[in-house]
Design a protein around this motif. Structure first.
Motif, mmCIF file in Angstrom:
data_model
loop_
_atom_site.group_PDB
_atom_site.id
_atom_site.type_symbol
_atom_site.label_atom_id
_atom_site.label_comp_id
_atom_site.label_asym_id
_atom_site.label_seq_id
_atom_site.Cartn_x
_atom_site.Cartn_y
_atom_site.Cartn_z
ATOM 1 N N MET A 1 0.752 -1.413 -0.042
ATOM 2 C CA MET A 1 -0.031 -0.134 -0.215
ATOM 3 C C MET A 1 0.895 1.009 0.111
ATOM 4 N N CYS B 1 0.306 8.249 5.475
ATOM 5 C CA CYS B 1 -0.814 8.152 5.715
ATOM 6 C C CYS B 1 -1.190 9.185 6.904
ATOM 7 N N LYS C 1 -3.517 9.208 8.743
ATOM 8 C CA LYS C 1 -4.092 8.333 9.951
ATOM 9 C C LYS C 1 -3.055 7.719 10.829
ATOM 10 N N ASP C 2 -2.029 7.538 10.214
ATOM 11 C CA ASP C 2 -0.804 6.739 10.913
ATOM 12 C C ASP C 2 0.026 7.548 11.665
ATOM 13 N N LEU D 1 -11.781 -3.051 6.611
ATOM 14 C CA LEU D 1 -10.573 -2.476 6.148
ATOM 15 C C LEU D 1 -11.035 -1.133 5.512
ATOM 16 N N ALA D 2 -10.025 -0.142 5.388
ATOM 17 C CA ALA D 2 -10.281 1.225 4.649
ATOM 18 C C ALA D 2 -10.646 0.936 3.201
ATOM 19 N N SER E 1 -10.121 3.143 1.082
ATOM 20 C CA SER E 1 -8.852 3.773 0.315
ATOM 21 C C SER E 1 -7.802 2.902 -0.021
ATOM 22 N N GLY E 2 -7.534 2.216 1.221
ATOM 23 C CA GLY E 2 -6.201 1.257 1.016
ATOM 24 C C GLY E 2 -6.335 0.323 0.277
ATOM 25 N N ALA F 1 -8.446 9.887 7.958
ATOM 26 C CA ALA F 1 -8.898 8.816 7.059
ATOM 27 C C ALA F 1 -8.745 9.237 5.590
ATOM 28 N N GLY F 2 -8.003 8.566 4.655
ATOM 29 C CA GLY F 2 -7.981 8.669 3.173
ATOM 30 C C GLY F 2 -7.139 9.764 2.715
ATOM 31 N N ILE F 3 -6.232 10.259 3.688
ATOM 32 C CA ILE F 3 -5.186 11.374 3.261
ATOM 33 C C ILE F 3 -4.045 11.071 3.244
HETATM 34 N N1 LIG Z 1 -3.522 1.140 9.883
HETATM 35 C C1 LIG Z 1 -3.057 1.003 8.612
HETATM 36 C C2 LIG Z 1 -3.557 1.895 7.701
HETATM 37 N N2 LIG Z 1 -3.212 3.340 7.568
HETATM 38 C C3 LIG Z 1 -4.010 3.757 6.441
HETATM 39 C C4 LIG Z 1 -4.910 2.883 6.235
HETATM 40 C C5 LIG Z 1 -5.744 3.155 5.053
HETATM 41 C C6 LIG Z 1 -5.616 4.275 4.129
HETATM 42 C C7 LIG Z 1 -5.789 5.565 4.692
HETATM 43 O O1 LIG Z 1 -6.708 5.853 5.619
HETATM 44 O O2 LIG Z 1 -4.974 6.489 4.414
HETATM 45 C C8 LIG Z 1 -4.723 1.721 6.707
HETATM 46 C C9 LIG Z 1 -5.551 0.395 6.358
HETATM 47 C C10 LIG Z 1 -6.773 0.246 7.069
HETATM 48 O O3 LIG Z 1 -6.990 0.881 8.065
HETATM 49 O O4 LIG Z 1 -7.380 -0.457 6.335
#
Ligand SMILES: NCc1[nH]cc(CCC(=O)O)c1CC(=O)O
Length: 311
Positions: free
Chosen positions: A16, A81, A83-84, A171-172, A174-175, A200-202
């Motif tokens: 990813m 990401c 989100k991370d 799962l997301a 976007s991923g 999310a998704g950015i």
């Molecule tokens: N924790 C891992 C992660 N970090 C970002 C995404 C999805 C892509 C995003 O939101 O940018 C994912 C996978 C998931 O949660 O399914």
């Protein structure tokens, strides 16, 4: 100083993450023709350790080694990401976000290989997810389903699902799109049914703060509405100060008229208590909106709720 002839891009080495880097490379080729790019893949603690993330000082587990490569000069640009990226603390000193790219789908999806939806899954079905946010919301909407811990990058989770280690996954969207596996989605969950995580998704592009020419160049890949949404969401989380085990969800949206709003929730792990706030920015800037929504939840008891969850 000017933009280097070679931009070395660091990221996690999951499929990813590498797909995300290819998107950024293609965009850079459009805006900086003649500039070459190279990929510096790194494996993060979060990729290596497949146990409970809380035990490896979870926050930053997916970003620490990427940040380090930027700071030591092994790379010039990091792709994350959002989100991370921990929001409770500032970015590592000496680094800045140069761009938030146009947001992808914020929704979560159900992955069930025979195409069932959440409502169709039989009682006792095992849903593979280690996300406290997903577990808390599913416990309330579908109490007859059972969540089982599931970690590893999305491709590995799909392989474990195929091997029968769970009956379905959350799962997301976007991923899954980024790894070319939209085909496995059996149900798209609305943000009301499964409120997304902050960021999310950015995708965010991060640079060393002194590299002003590179920052200026890559900032043209930024998307203004996404920037407002990400800023509101991250300030919300910064003020709230959650921890690895506190289920927190929320998302900001710029609507068609350009108005920014932020909706956010804090849950107990079993989902039974759900604090909720939704505000429009009006004349507030995005960061102040994020603060205001966090304060609204703190007034409802969010601090006690979060601190009462073992971590
Ligand atoms: N924790 C891992 C992660 N970090 C970002 C995404 C999805 C892509 C995003 O939101 O940018 C994912 C996978 C998931 O949660 O399914």
């Amino acid at each position: 100083m000017s933009v280097p002839e070679l931009i070395r891009i660091v990221s996690r080495d999951s499929p990813m993450a590498l797909a995300q880097v290819e998107r950024v490379r293609a965009d850079l080729a459009d805006i900086l023709p003649g500039v070459r790019t190279a990929v510096v893949p790194v494996r993060t603690t979060g990729d290596t350790w497949l146990g409970d993330l809380a035990q490896v000082e979870g926050k930053g587990a997916f970003t620490k080694e990427v940040d380090a490569a930027l700071l030591t000069g092994e790379a010039d640009l990091a792709v994350h990401c959002v989100k991370d990226v921990p929001a409770d603390r500032p970015l590592p000193a000496g680094t800045v976000f140069a761009a938030f790219m146009k947001r992808d789908d914020v929704r979560d999806a159900l992955v069930h290989l025979d195409g069932l939806t959440l409502d169709e899954l039989p009682a006792g079905s095992r849903i593979g997810t280690s996300s406290v946010r997903r577990v808390a919301q599913l416990a309330v909407s579908h109490p007859h389903l059972e969540c089982v811990p599931f970690r590893g990058n999305a491709n590995r989770r799909l392989a474990k699902l195929a091997a029968g280690e769970a009956d379905a996954l959350l799962l997301a969207v976007s991923g899954l799109e980024r790894i070319g596996r939209r085909d496995v989605i059996s149900e798209l969950l609305s943000p009301e049914a499964m409120m997304p995580p902050i960021g999310a998704g950015i995708l965010a592009l991060q640079c060393r703060e002194g590299d002003t020419d590179l920052i200026d160049a890559v900032s043209t890949l930024g998307h203004p509405e996404t920037h407002r949404e990400a800023t509101a969401e991250r300030m919300f989380l910064h003020v709230l100060q959650g921890h690895c085990n506190s289920p927190i969800a929320g998302y900001a949206r710029v609507d068609r008229s350009g108005e920014l709003s932020l909706r956010a929730c804090v849950f107990t792990p079993d989902g039974k208590v759900r604090l909720n706030a939704h505000e429009w920015a009006g004349r507030l800037d995005p960061a102040t909106l994020g603060t205001s929504v966090a304060v609204a939840l703190l007034r409802q008891g969010a601090r006690e709720l979060i601190d009462g969850i073992p971590h």
